[in-house]
Design an enzyme around this catalytic site. Structure first.
Site, PDB file in Angstrom:
ATOM      1  N   HIS A 178      -9.832   1.799  -4.710  1.00 52.11           N
ATOM      2  CA  HIS A 178      -8.485   2.536  -3.336  1.00 52.11           C
ATOM      3  C   HIS A 178      -9.345   3.598  -2.419  1.00 52.11           C
ATOM      4  O   HIS A 178      -9.082   3.480  -1.244  1.00 52.11           O
ATOM      5  CB  HIS A 178      -7.499   2.981  -3.967  1.00 52.11           C
ATOM      6  CG  HIS A 178      -6.502   1.899  -4.801  1.00 52.11           C
ATOM      7  ND1 HIS A 178      -6.107   0.849  -3.817  1.00 52.11           N
ATOM      8  CD2 HIS A 178      -6.078   1.957  -5.944  1.00 52.11           C
ATOM      9  CE1 HIS A 178      -5.258   0.251  -4.674  1.00 52.11           C
ATOM     10  NE2 HIS A 178      -5.413   0.717  -5.889  1.00 52.11           N
ATOM     11  N   THR A 216      -8.770   3.193  -9.126  1.00 54.28           N
ATOM     12  CA  THR A 216      -8.932   4.309  -8.164  1.00 54.28           C
ATOM     13  C   THR A 216     -10.098   4.048  -7.070  1.00 54.28           C
ATOM     14  O   THR A 216     -10.144   4.676  -6.048  1.00 54.28           O
ATOM     15  CB  THR A 216      -8.633   5.733  -8.713  1.00 54.28           C
ATOM     16  OG1 THR A 216      -7.503   5.878  -9.419  1.00 54.28           O
ATOM     17  CG2 THR A 216      -8.732   6.724  -7.701  1.00 54.28           C
TER      18      THR A 216
END
Length: 345
Positions: free
Chosen positions: A54, A51
């Site tokens: 991202h 994450t």
């Protein structure tokens, strides 16, 4: 421990803009307790999650910058407000989500599903653990046993909770065979948890580094979903890769369950296969406190084997990010503050 002087600073890796490929090392204000239920952790390790990559790429949450990422921290409580001093000097990690507190989800212990979510520590709102110190609320703390190393504990904070939640959902219909897509840290832990439950599991992993790790500990690993022994009763998708959805759904048998531990935007999905199999698709958002506590206990008792951890100093965080983007990390990447690294703590 007394209050930290207001002028005290700490070293942190700061996202100064998003999207960006780099974090900036900087001296920032060291946090202090601001309320009775605040505690301050001295961070001993912090895992890097997909994450984080991202977020930095501008493909996920968009925290206001400057921002300190890192939602998989572990450390020692070194300062606390008046209502949380029982936590002083204890090893701890955290649950991540802060809800608005009064909704049905929050009352049920599912702050992560709160429609009015306030923050996700290290992802959105509250600064995270790519730093020497971290301030959190005492009710977010989860104790870390002495038998777990800091790096191993960091590998469990979000990835472990996600794996435990995913496996719990996959086991709802008592499957005989489960296919795990992706042999990274979450997929590795899913495979280990399924083994503990006595369920036959096969892992799909194209990266030879990660395939070798899983095979070395006895797991059945194949290169693609097309090579898997279908049909299966459940699929746990840990990849977040759009192209695996179609073959993953094809691998399901009738009334199968497709568990989205990783997720992606899939531009063209033929849901006919879902209807024809009367399959269930279940989303996963991290895990509950109980999920984190359970996987920590299993790891502390050595009932599950953890992903290999590779540690970088905080000052080398950009090297760690580069290695992850290049798929050169066989297991879990972990950041350790330079001051802790030097202390050998």
């Amino acid at each position: 421990m007394g209050a930290t002087p207001a002028t005290a600073t700490m070293r942190a890796a700061v996202a100064t803009s998003i999207p960006s490929e780099r974090l900036e090392l900087a001296d920032v204000a060291r946090p202090t307790p601001e309320a009775d239920d605040d505690v301050v952790l001295r961070v001993h390790a912090c895992g890097i999650c997909g994450t984080d990559l991202h977020v930095l790429a501008g493909e996920s949450y968009r925290p206001e910058t400057p921002f300190v990422l890192g939602h998989e921290p572990v450390g020692v409580v070194v300062d606390a407000g008046a209502g949380a001093r029982a936590w002083l000097d204890r090893r701890a990690t955290i649950t991540l989500f802060t809800g608005e507190g009064s909704c049905e989800a929050c009352r049920a212990g599912d702050e992560r599903l709160c429609p009015g979510l306030v923050s996700i520590t290290g992802v959105l709102g509250e600064w995270g653990g790519y730093a020497e110190y971290l301030r959190v609320k005492a009710h977010h703390l989860v104790e870390v046993p002495e038998s777990l190393s800091w790096a191993d504990a960091a590998s469990l904070v979000d990835g472990g909770a996600t794996a435990a939640n995913s496996v719990r959902v996959a086991l709802t219909r008592e499957p005989r065979r489960v296919l795990v897509l992706g042999g990274g840290p979450i997929g590795h832990l899913c495979a280990e948890l399924l083994r503990v439950h006595g369920v036959a599991v096969q892992v799909v992993e194209p990266n030879p580094l990660r395939r070798e790790v899983l095979r070395d500990i006895g797991h059945d690993v194949v290169t693609s979903a097309e090579d898997a022994g279908a049909p299966v009763d459940a699929v746990i998708d840990c990849t977040g890769v759009p192209s695996v959805l179609a073959p993953g759904l094809q691998a399901l048998g009738p009334h199968g369950t497709y568990v989205l531990a990783g997720y992606a935007r899939v531009p063209d999905v033929d849901f006919a296969v879902v209807s024809r199999k009367e399959a269930d698709i279940r989303g996963i958002r991290s895990g509950r406190r109980e999920d984190l506590e359970s996987i920590i206990a299993l790891a502390a008792d050595q009932r599950i084997r953890l992903p290999e951890t590779v540690a970088w100093r905080l000052s080398g965080v950009n090297d760690a990010l580069t290695a992850l983007r290049a798929r050169q990390v066989p297991g879990k990447a972990v950041i350790v503050p330079d001051s802790v690294w030097k202390d050998g703590a």
